[in-house]
Enzyme design. Structure first.
Site, PDB file in Angstrom:
ATOM      1  N   ARG A 150       0.822  -1.218   0.000  1.00  0.00           N
ATOM      2  CA  ARG A 150       0.000   0.000   0.000  1.00  0.00           C
ATOM      3  C   ARG A 150       0.853   1.264   0.000  1.00  0.00           C
ATOM      4  O   ARG A 150       0.506   2.270   0.629  1.00  0.00           O
ATOM      5  CB  ARG A 150      -0.960   0.010   1.198  1.00  0.00           C
ATOM      6  CG  ARG A 150      -1.948  -1.135   1.211  1.00  0.00           C
ATOM      7  CD  ARG A 150      -2.873  -1.111  -0.014  1.00  0.00           C
ATOM      8  NE  ARG A 150      -3.777  -2.261   0.002  1.00  0.00           N
ATOM      9  CZ  ARG A 150      -3.519  -3.407  -0.621  1.00  0.00           C
ATOM     10  NH1 ARG A 150      -2.406  -3.553  -1.316  1.00  0.00           N
ATOM     11  NH2 ARG A 150      -4.380  -4.398  -0.582  1.00  0.00           N
ATOM     12  N   SER A 200     -11.192  -0.725   2.261  1.00  0.00           N
ATOM     13  CA  SER A 200     -10.517  -0.995   3.532  1.00  0.00           C
ATOM     14  C   SER A 200     -10.024   0.300   4.153  1.00  0.00           C
ATOM     15  O   SER A 200      -9.360   1.101   3.500  1.00  0.00           O
ATOM     16  CB  SER A 200      -9.340  -1.941   3.319  1.00  0.00           C
ATOM     17  OG  SER A 200      -9.790  -3.201   2.857  1.00  0.00           O
ATOM     18  N   GLU A 270      -5.401   3.315   5.987  1.00  0.00           N
ATOM     19  CA  GLU A 270      -5.093   3.178   4.564  1.00  0.00           C
ATOM     20  C   GLU A 270      -5.664   4.338   3.781  1.00  0.00           C
ATOM     21  O   GLU A 270      -5.081   4.780   2.794  1.00  0.00           O
ATOM     22  CB  GLU A 270      -5.644   1.849   4.040  1.00  0.00           C
ATOM     23  CG  GLU A 270      -5.355   1.586   2.588  1.00  0.00           C
ATOM     24  CD  GLU A 270      -5.757   0.191   2.142  1.00  0.00           C
ATOM     25  OE1 GLU A 270      -6.213   0.040   0.997  1.00  0.00           O
ATOM     26  OE2 GLU A 270      -5.619  -0.753   2.940  1.00  0.00           O
TER      27      GLU A 270
END
Length: 282
Positions: A150, A200, A270
């Protein structure tokens, strides 16, 4: 303009139809010393209730071209990643099936090194063409982009992604589509696709699943105003009706504290926060 359906107004929202138009916008913002915010499909971001100052540029309404040539495909930054994945499948090219259902743009996916079901955008990315802060266009080999979970070098870069080139592998079209159908079924079963969300919210800590940590901490279904930890997937915060940025941030903070108290693990968000945010220790 965001998948969460949350955030105040933009001073000015622009949707450039060409890379040249985007370059003129960037030059104007720099000359006028205006803040400049880029959006792809508006996923994976939480916008302040007070909105965004200066110029907001949304690429997903103009820079969406996708072009195939043998085993290579080039896509502009605003092209939806899932559209790219399905078009690749129709061309009997494999390598992007994991991207089925990821609600982001090509540019945003590269910045975050988006992934699912064991695949990541960096796995098949070959090069990225960017507009540098000095106005020059540069093509960067993906091996120079410092991809990680990520994350990528583009997260801290002042360059703007214009397009990318992917190197795919030949495959069987029906087999690839069947794989994507399986992923789609899994998403429908385990994710709250019927409510606005940003996907998410927290990264998976090494060796753990954030959703499992949140559920173990007893935060499943927690709600602040119209923001709720999804009972279907605990790493999703859904907008039940008219959730505000403040409500989502308050809920994120409460979830982080609950997980830390239960497991000793501090979750890392995130989603990207845009605009002036309340002073919460996220």
């Amino acid at each position: 303009h965001t998948t969460w359906r949350i955030g105040g107004p933009a001073d000015l929202l622009l949707t450039p139809p060409t890379p040249e138009a985007l370059m003129r916008i960037v030059q104007y913002a720099k000359a006028q010393q205006l803040p400049l915010t880029l959006l792809g499909c508006g996923s994976n971001v939480l916008v302040s209730d007070t909105g965004l100052r200066g110029l907001v540029v949304q690429l997903a309404h103009g820079l969406t071209a996708i072009r195939f040539e043998a085993l290579k495909v080039s896509a502009q930054a605003g092209a939806p990643l899932s559209t790219l994945a399905y078009q690749a499948a129709q061309h009997s090219l494999q390598g992007l099936a994991f991207a089925e259902g990821i609600p982001g743009s090509v540019g945003g996916a590269i910045i975050m090194n988006a992934g699912a079901y064991g695949g990541h955008i960096a796995d098949c990315l070959q090069s990225v063409t960017c507009l540098r802060s000095d106005g020059q266009i540069q093509t960067i080999d993906c091996r120079q982009a410092s991809f990680a979970y990520r994350s990528s070098a583009f997260r801290q870069s002042q360059s703007i992604i214009l397009s990318a080139e992917f190197a795919l592998l030949p495959g069987d079209r029906q087999a690839i589509l069947a794989e994507m159908a399986l992923y789609h079924q899994k998403r429908q079963t385990y994710q709250p696709l019927d409510a606005p969300s940003a996907g998410s919210v927290f990264k998976n800590p090494p060796g753990y699943k954030a959703a499992q940590l949140i559920e173990a901490a007893g935060a499943k279904g927690w709600r602040v105003g119209d923001a709720q930890v999804s009972p279907k997937h605990c790493n999703f915060i859904i907008n039940c009706a008219h959730a505000s940025c403040q409500e989502v941030l308050t809920l994120m903070y409460a979830v982080k504290q609950a997980v830390y108290a239960h497991s000793g693990i501090m979750l890392e968000q995130e989603v990207i926060l845009l605009g002036d945010q309340p002073a919460l220790a996220l």
